[in-house]
Design an enzyme around this catalytic site. Structure first.
Site, mmCIF file in Angstrom:
data_model
loop_
_atom_site.group_PDB
_atom_site.id
_atom_site.type_symbol
_atom_site.label_atom_id
_atom_site.label_comp_id
_atom_site.label_asym_id
_atom_site.label_seq_id
_atom_site.Cartn_x
_atom_site.Cartn_y
_atom_site.Cartn_z
ATOM 1 N N GLY A 7 -21.570 41.483 -57.047
ATOM 2 C CA GLY A 7 -20.519 42.325 -57.631
ATOM 3 C C GLY A 7 -20.517 43.779 -57.220
ATOM 4 O O GLY A 7 -19.482 44.441 -57.259
ATOM 5 N N ASP A 41 -22.580 46.683 -60.667
ATOM 6 C CA ASP A 41 -21.179 46.874 -61.033
ATOM 7 C C ASP A 41 -21.014 47.113 -62.529
ATOM 8 O O ASP A 41 -20.418 48.104 -62.930
ATOM 9 C CB ASP A 41 -20.322 45.681 -60.553
ATOM 10 C CG ASP A 41 -20.871 44.320 -61.000
ATOM 11 O OD1 ASP A 41 -21.932 44.264 -61.656
ATOM 12 O OD2 ASP A 41 -20.225 43.303 -60.681
ATOM 13 N N ASP A 73 -23.514 44.915 -69.023
ATOM 14 C CA ASP A 73 -22.836 44.165 -70.090
ATOM 15 C C ASP A 73 -23.855 43.848 -71.189
ATOM 16 O O ASP A 73 -24.156 44.701 -72.013
ATOM 17 C CB ASP A 73 -22.205 42.921 -69.470
ATOM 18 C CG ASP A 73 -21.313 42.159 -70.417
ATOM 19 O OD1 ASP A 73 -20.894 42.724 -71.442
ATOM 20 O OD2 ASP A 73 -21.020 40.978 -70.141
ATOM 21 N N LYS A 107 -20.174 48.364 -70.424
ATOM 22 C CA LYS A 107 -19.568 47.652 -71.558
ATOM 23 C C LYS A 107 -20.566 47.688 -72.698
ATOM 24 O O LYS A 107 -21.375 46.772 -72.852
ATOM 25 C CB LYS A 107 -19.343 46.189 -71.173
ATOM 26 C CG LYS A 107 -18.086 45.892 -70.427
ATOM 27 C CD LYS A 107 -17.952 44.372 -70.390
ATOM 28 C CE LYS A 107 -16.785 43.951 -69.555
ATOM 29 N NZ LYS A 107 -16.718 42.475 -69.481
ATOM 30 N N VAL A 117 -13.054 42.288 -66.506
ATOM 31 C CA VAL A 117 -12.412 43.057 -65.438
ATOM 32 C C VAL A 117 -12.685 42.428 -64.072
ATOM 33 O O VAL A 117 -13.688 41.735 -63.886
ATOM 34 C CB VAL A 117 -12.884 44.532 -65.447
ATOM 35 C CG1 VAL A 117 -12.520 45.206 -66.753
ATOM 36 C CG2 VAL A 117 -14.379 44.638 -65.180
ATOM 37 N N ASP A 142 -15.390 39.633 -59.443
ATOM 38 C CA ASP A 142 -14.569 38.424 -59.321
ATOM 39 C C ASP A 142 -14.295 37.733 -60.640
ATOM 40 O O ASP A 142 -14.923 38.006 -61.668
ATOM 41 C CB ASP A 142 -15.267 37.426 -58.386
ATOM 42 C CG ASP A 142 -16.433 36.714 -59.077
ATOM 43 O OD1 ASP A 142 -17.208 37.401 -59.773
ATOM 44 O OD2 ASP A 142 -16.554 35.489 -58.938
#
Ligand code: 5GP
Ligand code: MG
Length: 181
Positions: free
Chosen positions: A46, A104, A107, A135, A157, A163
């Site tokens: 990512g 990236d 989370d 996030k 996103v 992806d």
């Protein structure tokens, strides 16, 4: 001119101009740390586009880092979370170096926590993390990034390397996939 099919289904959240501006600021912040024998470790897949732009911005700020990649995948839940596995390990020497992990999205925190522990266990002098999107809403592991691009809403996103089922990585912006209904 007709838009590409992907652009029609993805609602922009961060434009390529916004991303570029933010990356230049991040590169300045990283350069200000005066890193010793710096090694950038980008987490695949990512982060590939973010890492490429960040590294070029670092060059603009006078850094000459070595670049490596670690390919990590998390299993156990559908899109994120669960156990983290190494699909491709770093090959660079890490002992005694100041390492910046580039990913990236932060989370649940599982991936970054795993990556930081991995690099620390190899004897890095310091381990920092540079994350494009944070996030915070879904954090499960107490891990923080040293450099953060943008706060990200608790939504899935895509684009700019990220992806959904192998699609949308090529988009030069970050967006939300519009639902069909
Ligand atoms: P964590 O281990 O922090 O839960 O997950 C981080 C990884 O999950 C990210 O590096 C990314 O690969 C994936 N991920 C988390 N949220 C999203 C999202 O909204 N979109 C995409 N494409 N990947 C995500
Ligand atoms: Mg990732």
């Amino acid at each position: 001119m007709a838009e590409s099919p992907a652009a029609e289904t993805v609602e922009p959240l961060f434009s390529s101009q916004e991303i570029a501006r933010r990356i230049d600021a991040l590169a300045g912040d990283i350069a200000a740390c005066d890193l010793h024998d710096p090694l950038i470790v980008a987490v695949l897949k990512g982060s590939f586009m973010f890492a490429a732009d960040l590294i070029r911005a670092l060059h603009g700020h006078g850094l000459t880092p070595e670049i490596d990649f670690v390919f990590l995948a998390s299993y156990g839940e559908s899109t994120t979370g669960g156990e983290v596995k190494i699909l491709r390990d770093v090959t660079s020497a890490i002992e005694g170096r100041d390492v910046v992990i580039v990913d990236d999205i932060l989370d649940t925190g599982q991936t970054l926590d795993f990556a930081k522990s991995l690099i620390k266990s190899r004897g890095a002098r310091s381990v920092r993390a540079c994350i494009l999107l944070d996030k915070t809403a879904r954090r499960q592991v107490d891990v923080t990034a040293d450099f953060t691009g943008f706060a990200c809403p608790d939504k899935f996103v895509v684009g700019y390397g990220m992806d959904l089922g192998h699609r949308y990585r090529e988009l030069p912006f970050i967006g939300l996939v519009k639902s069909e209904d």
